[in-house]
Design an enzyme around this catalytic site. Structure first.
Site, mmCIF file in Angstrom:
data_model
loop_
_atom_site.group_PDB
_atom_site.id
_atom_site.type_symbol
_atom_site.label_atom_id
_atom_site.label_comp_id
_atom_site.label_asym_id
_atom_site.label_seq_id
_atom_site.Cartn_x
_atom_site.Cartn_y
_atom_site.Cartn_z
ATOM 1 N N ASP A 86 -9.550 0.342 7.084
ATOM 2 C CA ASP A 86 -9.929 1.464 7.942
ATOM 3 C C ASP A 86 -10.598 0.948 9.210
ATOM 4 O O ASP A 86 -11.501 0.096 9.154
ATOM 5 C CB ASP A 86 -10.902 2.395 7.223
ATOM 6 N N ARG B 220 0.848 -1.191 0.000
ATOM 7 C CA ARG B 220 0.000 0.000 0.000
ATOM 8 C C ARG B 220 0.881 1.237 0.000
ATOM 9 O O ARG B 220 1.837 1.352 0.772
ATOM 10 C CB ARG B 220 -0.898 -0.004 1.239
ATOM 11 N N ASP C 269 -6.848 -1.095 1.281
ATOM 12 C CA ASP C 269 -7.187 -0.036 2.229
ATOM 13 C C ASP C 269 -7.939 -0.675 3.391
ATOM 14 O O ASP C 269 -8.982 -1.302 3.192
ATOM 15 C CB ASP C 269 -8.056 1.021 1.539
ATOM 16 N N ARG D 120 -5.282 2.127 -4.765
ATOM 17 C CA ARG D 120 -4.503 1.407 -3.752
ATOM 18 C C ARG D 120 -4.710 -0.099 -3.886
ATOM 19 O O ARG D 120 -5.783 -0.562 -4.303
ATOM 20 C CB ARG D 120 -4.884 1.876 -2.351
#
Length: 293
Positions: free
Chosen positions: A221, A207, A219, A216
């Site tokens: 989160d 990444r 990802d 990307r």
């Protein structure tokens, strides 16, 4: 592996025990407390707010030991462990209570430290929500591999993974469509510890963070830790923000989240705690499609 703060040999002379005379004749009790937590943020910043005060823990444990008489040292150990876990940075607590002068009817080799003891180990168990997405390479294979790696993180249990959705990119330069999902689980870890694991796994898949909202390979989160409906949600400001400040504005988070946990609640942009399904209904699902198999 967690770091540790230890408090050893906390001694209080007081009255606890099953026998009537133990309620009125003080005797010695000793407590050992081992706290598991992530000390890297405190070590890097020299900020006590990123750790816990062993003085406060010791004083609170002493107050419990000096409290009203109880029958069992098991009760004392449980109450001290519960007190420790009220410091949310603490991932787990191990508490040992020793009673060197217990009237057990048998001799003990070490009159100072011998005798009966009870040890309890208690850990945090918080709900956690993690969003995953990718729009470069073999998106599905990457996300599935990341889920497996998350399942190997000590202190994190993945309970459910939402069906994948395909979504239009939001913001940033022109780029391919995303594949997204949401994971729900349980954890004893603090948020900054979880975030380091997420970044480690992102780095494994190369990444890059050169362009904001750019394409990307992966990802991950951290969306929510704790449950706002139960009043246990973590709120954090700074480099890490919790709850995720844009999650309730993103259909590609809310749609899979509502699929994997239909009863979930979230704090919306106004700070109101609402069902995720209701927030999604108001927002709509434009740009979010069932992923092609």
């Amino acid at each position: 592996m967690s770091d540790h703060i230890g408090i050893t040999g906390l001694e209080v002379t007081t009255c606890h025990g099953v026998l009537p005379e133990e309620k009125t004749s003080p005797q010695r009790f000793l407590a050992d407390i081992d706290l598991e937590l992530d000390l890297q943020p405190a070590g890097a910043t020299d900020d006590l707010q990123r750790s816990v005060s062993y003085a406060e823990i010791a004083q609170a444990a002493e107050a419990i030991l000096r409290g009203a008489p109880v029958d069992l040292i098991e009760n004392l150990a449980e109450r001290i462990a519960t007190m420790c876990l009220q410091r949310r940075e603490v991932e787990a607590a191990t508490v040992t209570i020793r009673k060197p002068q217990a009237p057990a009817g048998v001799p003990f080799h070490d009159a100072a430290l011998g005798g009966p003891s009870v040890t309890v180990h208690r850990a945090q168990d918080r709900p956690v929500v993690i969003a995953a997405g990718a729009n470069l390479g073999d998106r599905q294979a990457t996300i599935e591999a990341a889920v497996r790696l998350l399942g190997q993180v000590d202190g994190l249990t993945i309970i459910g993974v939402a069906p994948f959705v395909e979504t239009d990119p939001v913001g940033g330069p022109e780029q391919p469509d995303y594949l997204n999902t949401v994971l729900v689980g349980r954890t004893r870890l603090a948020p900054w510890t979880l975030l380091r694991h997420l970044h480690r796994i992102e780095s494994y898949f190369r990444r890059e963070r050169e362009i904001r909202w750019g394409a990307r390979t992966l990802d991950l989160d951290l969306i929510q830790l704790g449950d706002p409906a139960e009043g246990t949600e973590w709120t954090v400001d700074g480099d890490l923000q919790l709850p995720h400040p844009r999650a309730t504005e993103r259909a590609f988070v809310l749609q899979p989240w509502s699929r994997v946990d239909p009863g979930a609640h979230a704090s919306d942009v106004d700070g109101q705690v609402r069902p995720v399904v209701g927030i999604l209904e108001q927002l709509g699902t434009d740009g979010v499609r069932e992923a092609r198999r």
